[in-house]
Design a protein around this motif. Structure first.
Motif, PDB file in Angstrom:
ATOM      1  N   GLY A 117       5.714   5.403   6.797  1.00 52.98           N
ATOM      2  CA  GLY A 117       5.589   6.846   7.224  1.00 52.98           C
ATOM      3  C   GLY A 117       6.125   7.909   6.223  1.00 52.98           C
ATOM      4  O   GLY A 117       7.226   7.554   5.624  1.00 52.98           O
ATOM      5  N   LYS A 118       6.095   9.283   6.825  1.00 53.75           N
ATOM      6  CA  LYS A 118       6.744  10.144   6.154  1.00 53.75           C
ATOM      7  C   LYS A 118       8.267  10.202   6.346  1.00 53.75           C
ATOM      8  O   LYS A 118       8.450  10.247   7.926  1.00 53.75           O
ATOM      9  N   TYR A 154       1.322   2.136  10.452  1.00 53.98           N
ATOM     10  CA  TYR A 154       1.785   3.571  10.294  1.00 53.98           C
ATOM     11  C   TYR A 154       2.642   3.914  11.374  1.00 53.98           C
ATOM     12  O   TYR A 154       2.782   3.557  12.622  1.00 53.98           O
ATOM     13  N   SER A 155       3.620   4.816  11.136  1.00 48.62           N
ATOM     14  CA  SER A 155       4.756   5.030  11.967  1.00 48.62           C
ATOM     15  C   SER A 155       4.328   5.636  13.255  1.00 48.62           C
ATOM     16  O   SER A 155       4.757   5.318  14.377  1.00 48.62           O
ATOM     17  N   GLU A 156       3.207   6.228  13.555  1.00 47.23           N
ATOM     18  CA  GLU A 156       2.662   6.717  14.748  1.00 47.23           C
ATOM     19  C   GLU A 156       2.320   5.429  15.628  1.00 47.23           C
ATOM     20  O   GLU A 156       2.640   5.506  16.938  1.00 47.23           O
ATOM     21  N   TYR A 245      -4.345   4.414  13.450  1.00 46.74           N
ATOM     22  CA  TYR A 245      -4.513   5.043  12.085  1.00 46.74           C
ATOM     23  C   TYR A 245      -4.632   3.831  11.044  1.00 46.74           C
ATOM     24  O   TYR A 245      -3.844   2.838  11.194  1.00 46.74           O
ATOM     25  N   MET A 250      -3.866   6.091   5.212  1.00 47.60           N
ATOM     26  CA  MET A 250      -2.691   6.914   5.364  1.00 47.60           C
ATOM     27  C   MET A 250      -1.539   6.555   4.100  1.00 47.60           C
ATOM     28  O   MET A 250      -0.649   7.361   4.046  1.00 47.60           O
ATOM     29  N   VAL A 254       0.975   9.768   2.730  1.00 44.51           N
ATOM     30  CA  VAL A 254       2.492   9.474   2.827  1.00 44.51           C
ATOM     31  C   VAL A 254       3.095   9.572   1.325  1.00 44.51           C
ATOM     32  O   VAL A 254       4.145   9.986   1.134  1.00 44.51           O
ATOM     33  N   THR A 275      12.019  13.269  11.070  1.00 44.76           N
ATOM     34  CA  THR A 275      10.554  13.527  10.567  1.00 44.76           C
ATOM     35  C   THR A 275      10.613  14.456   9.608  1.00 44.76           C
ATOM     36  O   THR A 275      11.530  15.277   9.572  1.00 44.76           O
TER      37      THR A 275
END
Length: 697
Positions: A117-118, A154-156, A245, A250, A254, A275
């Motif tokens: 993830g970001k 994904y991070s979410e 996601y 993604m 990213v 974040t």
């Protein structure tokens, strides 16, 4: 009554590394009504968290021990140790679980798969390290095979998985999160290579750093660590997650984030911040570096610049720093200024250029350098430079040291004040929160008082109506009936009934046919239907006035969770409050008895009859299937006293006769068609004609 409707707000404490997922998970928890706080000196004491989420990093150590100790001391309900497949430390996981078993703390090790993830730090994810290497055009070495598909999140989605574990109260010791979507490292490379040129990727075989691994495998280095991880994998509970996601979709946004924010440096910064906050930080960082470099060389540049000025002045006054007219050596000014501004670090370096400048001036006067050092005055002059450099530097450094010490103390006091102020504000917030919870909670004195105020009336009919409504609200039930005891205490007549469960209750009861009523009549005790006998109320409480029972409150259809001593005590308190309110109403009614009725009759005066109608309308709004009927009676050729005499025995005790617009009306309470026909026959038999009938609405 809702259970714990205004219960304490739940809180979660975050500890460990400031990973990229903390802010994402914090936002999700807050949307679900949780308070999220960070670990601090008094966080456990101030917030009493129900759950502690510890985000594991490369080096947990003493910090994790302190959090575990605080979780045990302040009785946190649960401890979650969150780690990822690529950064697992088997010994830390075993220690957390063993410590929790020893001290009775409910703990779980949450093992996430490969997460990206970001803002994720490069050491916490293979994909993050790969993206950082790609942005910096470096070679990337992957340990292990690149064709093995492993779950990727994904991070979410990873934050949502932790939220599910908290909300669903999954309490297994090891929880391995798996995704329906799996990718091999080569698929990641091919996907990213579709929109950017990637550097060379080397596959080195087995290893433990940047190893493409699933959530149920992999560990820190060493055979023993691998054995522990393998054993843990077999025992772990698998939480299968359907991601929101798609990982393949993604990868591009990213990677673009890493490319925009400068690779590994941006990832580390994003990890610290939680974040990506948006905006370009690179120019700010570059500007800070330039300012720092300028501050570092500024004293030396000023030293050189001031010496150049002194040299020019010396040239103007005859190629010597000593003014021939005043005897003032301008090199003294140079040394003193540098000493005052920067202390010994610049005053001592200013001594040597001053000596060189003096030597240049003396050579212009005498011509030979050997002759300069034979003159004692010149040696003394050189010594004054050195003394002045040391003295001014010492004075300046001492003064600056005192200022720094005062500044340190001031900052220390400011931090302490800020800490105390912050704790004070938090204490005020907690106090306000507790105050509102106490005032608004379903069993608080303030809440009860707000309901009992509805009984603040002297109208007996209104009190019976409000007593039924109040009891139902406090006890959390819709089925309440109130029976009024007759003056001879042989019969009870139904005054109010609420709810479907009370529809079939009789309108009158014989006292001797109901043992529980006889017991309440004798002992004034609460009745509890422990045997769950049909036809009896679940709970019943007597209403006592002037030492005798005047009414009974009965409750039907209680839920299972309401069968408790707490509910019995609540009904007991409620009945006492109702008894106090009814006592005032009875005293008031006795005081105005002569004004309520037509003299020598039981026929209500117009004002009192209007009050009765209003009270029954209010009661009808709370009741279902209750019919109240007004009958207009003909009293031609009869006095009110004679009419009252004929009505005696023809109507029920709960029915009322009153005057309205100079006409006489009979008000029948809770009557059906059969009852109406029976009343009409009785009235006709006694020579009383019914002129008109209509329902009271």
């Amino acid at each position: 009554m809702s259970n714990n409707k205004n219960a304490f707000r739940r809180s979660v404490l975050f500890a460990g590394t400031r990973g990229f997922m903390r802010e994402i998970l914090k936002e999700k928890l807050q949307k679900e009504g949780w308070d999220v706080v960070g670990a601090g000196e008094d966080s456990f004491k101030l917030y009493n968290p129900q759950i502690v989420v510890y985000f594991a990093g490369r080096d947990c150590g003493q910090d994790m021990l302190q959090v575990l100790y605080d979780a045990r001391q302040y009785k946190a309900g649960r401890f979650l140790y969150v780690t990822s497949a690529g950064a697992r430390q088997a010994y830390s996981e075993e220690f957390v679980l063993a410590w929790s078993r020893e001290h009775g703390v409910q703990s779980s090790v949450v093992i996430l798969p490969e997460v990206f993830g970001k803002g994720i730090a490069s050491e916490d994810s293979v994909i993050a390290r790969f993206f950082c290497a790609a942005c910096e055009q470096e070679k990337f070495q992957l340990h292990g095979r690149d064709d093995v598909p492993v779950p990727v999140l994904y991070s979410e989605d990873a934050a949502h998985a932790i939220l599910m574990i908290i909300q669903q109260e999954i309490k297994q010791e090891r929880i391995a999160v798996s995704s329906e979507e799996a990718m091999s490292f080569m698929q990641v490379v091919l996907t990213v290579n579709g929109f950017v040129n990637l550097p060379q990727v080397d596959i080195l075989g087995q290893g433990n750093e940047f190893c493409w691994t699933a959530a149920k495998s992999g560990a820190d280095g060493g055979a023993e660590g691998e054995d522990l991880a393998g054993q843990a994998a077999a025992e772990a509970y698998e939480l299968k997650l359907k991601p929101k996601y798609r990982a393949a979709e993604m990868l591009k946004p990213v990677y673009e984030w890493y490319a925009t924010h400068g690779g590994a440096g941006a990832a580390d910064a994003g990890s610290q911040a939680g974040t990506a906050a948006g905006g370009d930080r690179e120019p700010e960082q570059a500007s800070e570096k330039e300012n720092s470099r300028l501050e570092k060389y500024k004293p030396y540049l000023e030293n050189i610049g001031l010496f150049v000025v002194i040299a020019l002045l010396s040239l103007l006054q005859g190629k010597t720093p000593v003014n021939s007219a005043t005897g003032l050596d301008i090199a003294y000014i140079y040394i003193i200024i540098m000493g005052i501004l920067y202390g010994k670090k610049q005053s001592l370096p200013a001594v040597l250029p001053s000596m060189a400048l003096l030597t240049w001036g003396l050579l212009n006067q005498h011509g030979e350098i050997s002759s300069i050092f034979y003159v004692p005055e010149n040696i003394f002059h050189y010594s004054t430079y050195l003394f002045l450099g040391v003295f001014t530097g010492y004075i300046s450094d001492s003064w600056r040291s005192q200022i720094d010490s005062l500044g340190y103390k001031l900052n220390h006091f400011a931090r302490r004040y800020s800490f105390l102020q912050e704790n004070y504000q938090k204490s005020i917030e907690i106090k306000d929160k507790l105050y509102h919870q106490i005032i608004n909670s379903d069993d608080s004195i303030g809440w009860l008082y707000g309901i009992i105020r509805q009984l603040d009336t002297v109208e007996v009919e209104d009190i019976f109506t409000q007593a039924a409504a109040v009891t139902g609200r406090i006890m959390g039930t819709q089925n309440v009936a109130i029976y009024v005891m007759g003056k001879d205490q042989f019969y009870l007549r139904q005054k109010v009934r609420l709810g479907d469960r009370t529809a079939q209750l009789p309108h009158s009861r014989r006292t001797e046919d109901n043992p529980y009523i006889m017991d309440m009549l004798a002992n004034h005790h609460l009745f509890v239907n422990h045997g769950l006998q049909l036809g009896l109320p679940d709970l019943a409480a007597p209403i006592i006035y002037d030492g005798r029972m005047i009414a009974v409150i009965e409750i039907y259809g209680m839920n299972f969770e309401q069968w408790s001593i707490y509910q019995q005590n609540l009904l007991s308190v409620t009945s006492r409050l109702i008894s106090m309110a009814m006592g005032k109403a009875y005293l008031y009614e006795e005081g105005i008895q002569s004004r309520r009725f037509v003299p020598q009759t039981r026929i209500l005066q117009p004002e009192e009859f209007a009050k009765l109608e209003k009270g029954l309308r209010t009661r009808a709004a709370l009741q279902e299937n209750v019919r109240n009927v007004l009958l207009e009676l003909s009293c031609a050729g009869m006095s009110y006293q004679e009419l009252d005499s004929r009505l005696s025995g023809a109507i029920r005790q709960e029915d009322a006769v009153g005057l309205k617009e100079d006409r006489v009306f009979l008000l029948l309470h809770d009557v059906d068609d059969t009852g109406m026909q029976l009343v009409r026959q009785r009235l006709l038999h006694r020579g009383i004609e019914v002129l008109e009938s209509r329902e009271l609405v």
